[in-house]
Design an enzyme around this catalytic site. Sequence first.
Site, PDB file in Angstrom:
ATOM      1  N   ASP A 103       0.881  -1.173   0.000  1.00 54.98           N
ATOM      2  CA  ASP A 103       0.000   0.000   0.000  1.00 54.98           C
ATOM      3  C   ASP A 103       0.920   1.227   0.000  1.00 54.98           C
ATOM      4  OD1 ASP A 103      -2.382   1.598   0.297  1.00 54.98           O
ATOM      5  OD2 ASP A 103      -1.906   1.824   2.411  1.00 54.98           O
ATOM      6  N   CYS A 146      -4.445  -1.549  -1.824  1.00 57.81           N
ATOM      7  CA  CYS A 146      -4.626  -0.112  -2.050  1.00 57.81           C
ATOM      8  C   CYS A 146      -5.607   0.060  -3.202  1.00 57.81           C
ATOM      9  CB  CYS A 146      -3.274   0.504  -2.405  1.00 57.81           C
ATOM     10  SG  CYS A 146      -3.362   2.225  -2.885  1.00 57.81           S
ATOM     11  N   TYR A 173      -0.707   8.293  -2.547  1.00 56.38           N
ATOM     12  CA  TYR A 173      -0.927   7.958  -3.954  1.00 56.38           C
ATOM     13  C   TYR A 173      -2.156   8.681  -4.505  1.00 56.38           C
ATOM     14  CZ  TYR A 173       2.167   3.748  -3.934  1.00 56.38           C
ATOM     15  OH  TYR A 173       3.216   2.869  -3.881  1.00 56.38           O
ATOM     16  N   HIS A 221      -6.999   3.066   4.029  1.00 61.07           N
ATOM     17  CA  HIS A 221      -6.695   3.812   5.260  1.00 61.07           C
ATOM     18  C   HIS A 221      -7.958   4.081   6.093  1.00 61.07           C
ATOM     19  CE1 HIS A 221      -2.790   4.725   3.424  1.00 61.07           C
ATOM     20  NE2 HIS A 221      -2.414   5.327   4.530  1.00 61.07           N
ATOM     21  N   CYS A 240     -11.026   3.458   0.570  1.00 62.27           N
ATOM     22  CA  CYS A 240      -9.567   3.605   0.657  1.00 62.27           C
ATOM     23  C   CYS A 240      -9.159   2.786   1.871  1.00 62.27           C
ATOM     24  CB  CYS A 240      -9.200   5.077   0.848  1.00 62.27           C
ATOM     25  SG  CYS A 240      -7.494   5.348   1.426  1.00 62.27           S
TER      26      CYS A 240
END
Length: 280
Positions: A9, A72, A41, A192, A190
């Site tokens: 990621d 990711c 990114y 995260h 995402c």
Amino acid sequence: MTGLVGVFDSGIGGLSILQALRAELPQSRFIYIADSGHAPYGERSDEHVMTRSRAIMAELVKRQAQALVIACNTATAVAIEQLRADYPDLPIIGVEPALKPSLALSQTGRIGVMATRSTLASAKFKTLLASLASQAEFVVQPCDGLADSIQRSTGSTDTSDIKLLCAKYTQAMGSFGIHRGQIDTLVLGCTHYPFAVEQLRELLGPQVQFVSNGPAVARHTRLKLSQKVLPAAAQSERCKATAQVVFLSTGEPQVLLAAAQRWLQQRLAEPLFLVDELNV
Ligand code: DGL
């Protein structure tokens, strides 16, 4: 044979996928690369994400990974086709925003999608959205800075930036709740964002459902492995995870270390825990 699975990621987000992979494949070994020296990114050019994805893949292959999970959404959207063309013999599994699973969960038919700017602008996401648009109303929201603030708050108790950004983006999406016309389901597009669930829950209340793809990606990975190179690794039943993980970072190893300890700690039974600076 226990399989060696490469996972990457732009930073710590992929740990939300790794959690699920370790539970699903307890006999496997993993190498996790956080490309935090070249993140985020989601707000960079496709060219940047492509170049980085190819560099990280090459490193994982050099380290004998027998299968790869792109943990990711952004790198999957931009680079998975190219990576599959580069390594036709390796199983390569990607992650995409969980729009399909969200359909089964939503009662109001109004579904929020939070993701990076790059993921939402990709042809892959647009195709997915168009294929499901007749079945629900999707409210999509690019969340500039959110992955970065989650990354930066690792190891700190100050989550005020995350809260501010979550408030800003959820307000922009409209009303949340379980009544007609409200968004009752929120796709965390995402990797995260599952690490901001606490802040989102506080803002949106207990009734809104959050959907992310970790368990589905892990199940799909197991299936792929059983069909391809790592049948023994894939046979393992769900049980106490003993999977070993090597962690590598192109940026700040301490951030990755803190995040791995925080998010994976309970399941790190006998980890091969090695944090390194990578210059790829
Ligand atoms: N975690 C990544 C994703 O799933 C991207 C975060 C970033 O912008 O670097 O899209």
